[in-house]
Design a protein around this motif. Structure first.
Motif, PDB file in Angstrom:
ATOM      1  N   VAL A  32       0.848  -1.191   0.000  1.00  0.00           N
ATOM      2  CA  VAL A  32       0.000   0.000   0.000  1.00  0.00           C
ATOM      3  C   VAL A  32       0.881   1.238   0.000  1.00  0.00           C
ATOM      4  O   VAL A  32       1.796   1.354   0.824  1.00  0.00           O
ATOM      5  CB  VAL A  32      -0.919   0.041   1.243  1.00  0.00           C
ATOM      6  N   VAL A  33       0.608   2.172  -0.920  1.00  0.00           N
ATOM      7  CA  VAL A  33       1.286   3.462  -0.943  1.00  0.00           C
ATOM      8  C   VAL A  33       0.232   4.526  -0.670  1.00  0.00           C
ATOM      9  O   VAL A  33      -0.716   4.693  -1.448  1.00  0.00           O
ATOM     10  CB  VAL A  33       1.964   3.737  -2.298  1.00  0.00           C
ATOM     11  N   ILE A  34       0.372   5.222   0.447  1.00  0.00           N
ATOM     12  CA  ILE A  34      -0.604   6.228   0.859  1.00  0.00           C
ATOM     13  C   ILE A  34      -0.077   7.606   0.504  1.00  0.00           C
ATOM     14  O   ILE A  34       1.036   7.973   0.896  1.00  0.00           O
ATOM     15  CB  ILE A  34      -0.894   6.119   2.366  1.00  0.00           C
ATOM     16  N   ILE A  35      -0.869   8.349  -0.246  1.00  0.00           N
ATOM     17  CA  ILE A  35      -0.506   9.709  -0.646  1.00  0.00           C
ATOM     18  C   ILE A  35      -1.270  10.677   0.241  1.00  0.00           C
ATOM     19  O   ILE A  35      -2.507  10.735   0.193  1.00  0.00           O
ATOM     20  CB  ILE A  35      -0.855   9.957  -2.125  1.00  0.00           C
ATOM     21  N   GLY A  43      -4.240   7.902   9.657  1.00  0.00           N
ATOM     22  CA  GLY A  43      -5.103   6.828  10.128  1.00  0.00           C
ATOM     23  C   GLY A  43      -5.020   5.599   9.239  1.00  0.00           C
ATOM     24  O   GLY A  43      -4.977   4.459   9.725  1.00  0.00           O
ATOM     25  N   ALA A  44      -4.986   5.818   7.930  1.00  0.00           N
ATOM     26  CA  ALA A  44      -4.862   4.701   6.992  1.00  0.00           C
ATOM     27  C   ALA A  44      -3.498   4.030   7.126  1.00  0.00           C
ATOM     28  O   ALA A  44      -3.385   2.799   7.047  1.00  0.00           O
ATOM     29  CB  ALA A  44      -5.077   5.200   5.564  1.00  0.00           C
ATOM     30  N   ILE A  58       3.517   9.117   1.584  1.00  0.00           N
ATOM     31  CA  ILE A  58       4.137  10.213   0.842  1.00  0.00           C
ATOM     32  C   ILE A  58       3.398  11.510   1.178  1.00  0.00           C
ATOM     33  O   ILE A  58       2.173  11.578   1.048  1.00  0.00           O
ATOM     34  CB  ILE A  58       4.046   9.959  -0.677  1.00  0.00           C
ATOM     35  N   GLU A  59       4.126  12.528   1.608  1.00  0.00           N
ATOM     36  CA  GLU A  59       3.520  13.821   1.919  1.00  0.00           C
ATOM     37  C   GLU A  59       4.335  14.934   1.267  1.00  0.00           C
ATOM     38  O   GLU A  59       5.551  15.017   1.459  1.00  0.00           O
ATOM     39  CB  GLU A  59       3.455  14.036   3.432  1.00  0.00           C
ATOM     40  N   THR A  60       3.673  15.791   0.489  1.00  0.00           N
ATOM     41  CA  THR A  60       4.364  16.844  -0.252  1.00  0.00           C
ATOM     42  C   THR A  60       5.070  17.837   0.658  1.00  0.00           C
ATOM     43  O   THR A  60       6.223  18.210   0.410  1.00  0.00           O
ATOM     44  CB  THR A  60       3.363  17.600  -1.147  1.00  0.00           C
ATOM     45  N   ARG A  61       4.389  18.273   1.695  1.00  0.00           N
ATOM     46  CA  ARG A  61       4.966  19.282   2.582  1.00  0.00           C
ATOM     47  C   ARG A  61       5.274  18.649   3.941  1.00  0.00           C
ATOM     48  O   ARG A  61       6.272  17.994   4.097  1.00  0.00           O
ATOM     49  CB  ARG A  61       4.018  20.479   2.666  1.00  0.00           C
ATOM     50  N   ASP A  62       4.417  18.852   4.927  1.00  0.00           N
ATOM     51  CA  ASP A  62       4.675  18.342   6.277  1.00  0.00           C
ATOM     52  C   ASP A  62       3.449  17.615   6.792  1.00  0.00           C
ATOM     53  O   ASP A  62       2.334  17.850   6.321  1.00  0.00           O
ATOM     54  CB  ASP A  62       5.024  19.515   7.210  1.00  0.00           C
ATOM     55  N   PHE A  63       3.633  16.733   7.767  1.00  0.00           N
ATOM     56  CA  PHE A  63       2.499  16.092   8.411  1.00  0.00           C
ATOM     57  C   PHE A  63       1.514  17.158   8.894  1.00  0.00           C
ATOM     58  O   PHE A  63       1.910  18.152   9.510  1.00  0.00           O
ATOM     59  CB  PHE A  63       2.943  15.263   9.619  1.00  0.00           C
ATOM     60  N   ALA A  64       0.238  16.949   8.611  1.00  0.00           N
ATOM     61  CA  ALA A  64      -0.813  17.871   9.039  1.00  0.00           C
ATOM     62  C   ALA A  64      -0.583  19.281   8.506  1.00  0.00           C
ATOM     63  O   ALA A  64      -1.038  20.255   9.105  1.00  0.00           O
ATOM     64  CB  ALA A  64      -0.935  17.904  10.567  1.00  0.00           C
ATOM     65  N   GLY A  65       0.091  19.393   7.360  1.00  0.00           N
ATOM     66  CA  GLY A  65       0.414  20.708   6.823  1.00  0.00           C
ATOM     67  C   GLY A  65      -0.786  21.463   6.270  1.00  0.00           C
ATOM     68  O   GLY A  65      -0.699  22.667   6.036  1.00  0.00           O
ATOM     69  N   SER A 233       1.124  -2.256  -4.915  1.00  0.00           N
ATOM     70  CA  SER A 233      -0.063  -2.987  -5.358  1.00  0.00           C
ATOM     71  C   SER A 233      -1.275  -2.069  -5.427  1.00  0.00           C
ATOM     72  O   SER A 233      -2.147  -2.222  -6.284  1.00  0.00           O
ATOM     73  CB  SER A 233      -0.342  -4.161  -4.418  1.00  0.00           C
ATOM     74  N   VAL A 234      -1.350  -1.107  -4.517  1.00  0.00           N
ATOM     75  CA  VAL A 234      -2.476  -0.171  -4.522  1.00  0.00           C
ATOM     76  C   VAL A 234      -2.012   1.169  -3.975  1.00  0.00           C
ATOM     77  O   VAL A 234      -1.202   1.236  -3.039  1.00  0.00           O
ATOM     78  CB  VAL A 234      -3.664  -0.720  -3.696  1.00  0.00           C
ATOM     79  N   PHE A 235      -2.512   2.236  -4.572  1.00  0.00           N
ATOM     80  CA  PHE A 235      -2.207   3.606  -4.158  1.00  0.00           C
ATOM     81  C   PHE A 235      -3.468   4.205  -3.542  1.00  0.00           C
ATOM     82  O   PHE A 235      -4.557   4.115  -4.123  1.00  0.00           O
ATOM     83  CB  PHE A 235      -1.734   4.442  -5.348  1.00  0.00           C
ATOM     84  N   VAL A 236      -3.316   4.817  -2.375  1.00  0.00           N
ATOM     85  CA  VAL A 236      -4.440   5.431  -1.673  1.00  0.00           C
ATOM     86  C   VAL A 236      -4.322   6.944  -1.773  1.00  0.00           C
ATOM     87  O   VAL A 236      -3.331   7.527  -1.318  1.00  0.00           O
ATOM     88  CB  VAL A 236      -4.474   5.001  -0.192  1.00  0.00           C
TER      89      VAL A 236
END
Length: 578
Positions: A32-35, A43-44, A58-65, A233-236
Motif C-alpha cells: 500500500v502506498v498512501i498519498i 489513520g490509513a 508520501i507527503e508533499t509538505r509536512d504532516f498535518a500541513g 499494489s495499490v495507491f491510496v
C-alpha cells in the motif's frame, strides 16, 4: 532518587531516516502506498501497518500541513448532526471520541467542559434537553458527566464573561480538546513504529500504468528536486482538499468530488474573556466555539466557499470581523484586534458524490475504487479518523494479492499513551527527577505522554535544553530539539507552526523565536550558515505575507498576497494548488 518507569524507545523520524526511506522508495515494492500526510492518511497508514502490510506514506509538505493542523482543536461527538437526524454518525463519533480519550491517546485527547447558552425562553430548553439526552445516552456521557441545566444566574457563574442580557439559561455538556497537528504527527509516528516507511517533502508528480492499472508513482523530493519511482499494489489518495487534483494527475474519473469550505479561527489571551469553560453559539452561517487552549482562547469558526489556493487559504479582515462581531454580541468585555495574538485558516473537504452505488457515504466520508490500483478517500470528521482509515484499507486490500487480517487499531494505543495515567499521578516526582517545575512537567506529559523521557534525555548532558524557548516561554528548548531528532521536522515552520504552536500563540507569530530555534536545530538538520539564514528569512517572509493578507477585506485580495508567499520547500509543484 530512582527514575519513574520509562517506555520503550519509539520510532525515530529524522534526517537520516528521511534519506534511508528515499532509497527504499526507489527499490522496494509496497503493498500500500498512501498519498497524503494529514489525519486520514495517518489513520490509513497506522491501520495498514498494524495489519502487516508493507506500507509507504508520501507527503508533499509536512504532516498535518493542511486541514489537519487548522481545525477547531476538538474531537467532538457531532452534536449538531442530531439536528440532521444522522444518529449513526453521532453514535460512531461518540464511540471514537471515548476510545481516543480513554485508551488510544489519553495524553493528547482531553475532556472539555462546555456551556451552551440558551437565548430563548420556553421552547429552547426542552428542545436542547432532548438533543443532549440523546447525545448522553448514545455515549456522550460514558466517561464524563451527563448534561446539567442552569438558570441565567447559574450560567453566568459558569461563564462570567457573558452579557447578562445575552442568555436566559444554559446547558453544560462535554466534548474533548486535542492538538490536531500533534495528534496527526503522533499517529504517523505510531505507523512508522509498526513498520510504515513515512516521508515528508515528497510529491507525486505523475503515475505509471500497466493497461488501466496504476502500478507506480513518480516522485520528486520537494527540497532537493531529486526524483525516483515508487511501486505498489495499490495507491491510496488520502490528500483531502487535493483529492480531485491527484485524480486528474492519474487521469482517472473519480466517483465523488471535493468541495472546499474555509474556516477561520482567532486566538486571544485568557485575560480577554472572563471564565474557563468552553462555549458554543449558533450563528446564521456557522457554529461559533469559544475554546480554552492553555493560556489562550480559540474562537471560531467561519464557513465560506473557497475556490482559490489550497495550500494557503487566506484569512481576511472580513473573516475576523465576522468572528469578533458575533462573539462580542455575547460577551461583556469586547474583544478587539489588539487582543488577537493568532489567526489561522483551514479548508474543509466536503464530499459531493456522483454515484451512491460506488461510494461509501455512510460515515460522512467517501471511499471508492477510482481505478484498478487506486482508492480515493475524502470527507469525514477528524474524530473518526481511525474508522476512516480502516474503511480505506478495507477497500485497498482488494488490490493486494494475499489474505490480509482485519483492522486492529481500536486496540493499539498511540505512542506516548502507554503508562500515561500512572505518570499523570506522579507529576511532582517527575518534576523533581527532571529538574523542572510541576507546570512544565504537566505541559510535557500532556504533549508527549510517556515519551517525556526521550524528550528530556539530552538535557542530562546539556542543561540549557531545560530553558524556555526565546520569546515562547511556554515551551522548552528540549522540545525544539526533539522535533528535529524524532518528530520529522525538516524546516523552521514545521517546528514553529506544527510541532510547537508558537505561530498561533504569540503575537509575534513565531518571528521573535525564529533565530534561536533555527540555530538550535541547524547542527541536527545539517544546515550551514547560509541555509539557516534562508530558513529564518523564509519564515519571516511567509509570516509577513499572512499578516498582510489578514488586512485585506476580500478573499481575492488576500489570496493574491498569500499565494505569492515563498514556499518553504522550494521544489513543490504548486500547479496542484490550483
Amino acid at each position: 532518587m530512582s527514575a519513574p518507569k520509562a517506555s520503550a524507545p519509539s520510532a525515530v523520524l529524522n534526517k537520516e531516516q528521511h534519506a534511508k526511506v528515499w532509497e527504499k522508495f526507489g527499490s522496494e515494492h509496497y503493498d500500500v502506498v498512501i498519498i497524503g500526510g494529514g489525519s486520514v492518511g495517518a489513520g490509513a497508514a497506522l491501520d495498514a501497518a498494524t495489519r502487516g502490510l508493507k506500507t509507504a506514506v508520501i507527503e508533499t509538505r509536512d504532516f498535518a500541513g493542511g486541514t489537519s493542523s487548522r481545525s477547531s482543536k476538538m474531537f467532538h461527538g457531532g452534536l449538531r448532526y442530531l439536528q440532521m437526524l444522522d444518529f449513526r454518525l453521532v453514535a460512531e463519533s461518540l464511540r471514537e471520541r471515548e476510545l481516543s480519550m480513554s485508551h488510544l491517546a489519553p495524553h493528547l485527547v482531553k475532556p472539555l467542559r462546555f456551556v451552551f447558552p440558551l437565548t430563548h425562553r420556553l421552547w429552547e430548553r426542552p428542545f436542547m434537553a432532548s438533543g443532549f439526552f440523546l447525545y448522553d445516552v448514545m455515549g456522550g456521557a460514558k466517561k464524563v458527566p451527563m448534561q446539567k441545566h442552569y438558570s441565567r444566574k447559574g450560567t453566568l457563574k459558569q461563564a462570567p464573561g457573558l452579557k447578562h442580557d445575552a442568555v436566559v439559561g444554559g446547558v453544560r455538556y462535554y466534548d474533548t480538546l486535542v492538538d490536531d497537528a500533534r495528534h496527526t504527527m503522533t499517529v504517523m509516528r505510531s505507523a512508522a513504529h509498526f513498520g510504515a516507511d513515512v516521508r515528508t517533502s515528497t510529491q507525486v508528480v505523475s503515475f505509471e500504468k500497466d493497461g488501466e492499472r496504476i502500478v507506480a508513482a513518480n516522485l520528486r523530493d520537494t527540497d532537493t528536486g531529486e526524483t525516483t519511482t515508487i511501486r505498489g499494489s495499490v495507491f491510496v489518495n488520502a490528500t483531502g482538499i487535493w483529492s480531485d487534483e491527484i485524480e486528474k494527475l492519474a487521469d482517472v474519473k473519480g466517483k465523488f468530488r471535493v468541495h472546499t469550505s474555509k474556516g477561520v479561527h482567532i486566538v486571544v489571551p485568557k485575560a480577554a474573556l472572563d471564565g474557563s469553560v468552553a462555549m458554543t453559539f449558533v450563528t446564521e452561517k456557522s457554529v461559533l466555539f469559544v475554546i480554552p487552549w492553555g493560556d489562550y482562547w480559540i474562537i471560531g469558526t467561519t464557513d465560506t466557499d473557497w475556490t482559490m489556493n489550497l495550500a494557503n487559504p487566506a484569512a481576511t479582515r472580513a473573516d475576523i470581523d465576522y468572528i469578533l462581531d458575533h462573539v462580542n454580541a455575547k460577551v461583556r468585555r469586547p474583544i478587539t484586534y489588539q487582543d488577537i495574538v493568532g489567526v489561522y485558516s483551514g479548508l474543509r473537504p466536503l464530499v459531493e458524490g456522483d454515484s451512491d452505488s460506488t461510494t461509501n457515504l455512510s460515515r460522512n466520508h467517501a471511499v471508492a475504487h477510482v481505478a484498478p490500483g487506486m482508492v480515493s478517500v475524502a470527507g469525514g470528521k477528524y474524530t473518526t479518523y481511525r474508522v476512516i482509515g480502516a474503511d480505506t484499507i478495507d477497500a485497498a486490500i482488494q488490490d493486494v494479492p494475499r489474505k490480509v487480517p482485519g483492522s486492529v487499531t481500536a486496540d493499539v494505543p498511540l505512542l506516548g499513551a502507554d503508562g500515561y495515567h500512572a505518570l499523570n499521578n506522579q507529576i511532582p516526582h517527575l518534576a523533581e527527577y527532571f529538574g523542572i517545575t510541576e507546570k512544565q512537567a504537566d505541559h510535557l506529559l500532556n504533549r508527549y505522554g510517556s515519551l517525556i523521557y526521550e524528550v528530556l534525555a539530552p538535557a542530562a548532558e546539556d542543561k540549557s535544553l531545560l530553558e524556555p524557548v526565546e520569546a515562547a516561554e511556554q515551551y522548552l528548548r528540549a522540545e525544539v530539539l526533539y522535533a528535529a531528532t524524532h518528530e520529522g521536522a525538516l524546516h523552521l515552520d514545521d517546528i514553529l507552526e506544527r510541532r510547537l504552536r508558537v505561530s498561533m500563540e504569540y503575537a509575534h507569530r513565531g518571528v521573535d523565536s525564529a533565530r534561536s530555534v533555527a540555530e538550535l536545530v541547524a547542527p541536527v538538520l545539517g544546515w550551514d550558515k547560509e541555509t539557516t539564514e534562508h530558513e529564518i528569512n523564509t519564515f519571516i517572509e511567509r509570516t509577513e505575507a499572512t499578516l498582510a493578507a489578514e488586512r485585506e477585506l476580500t478573499d481575492q485580495a488576500a489570496n493574491e498576497i498569500a499565494s505569492k508567499a515563498v514556499e518553504t520547500r522550494a521544489d513543490v509543484d504548486t500547479s496542484l494548488d490550483r
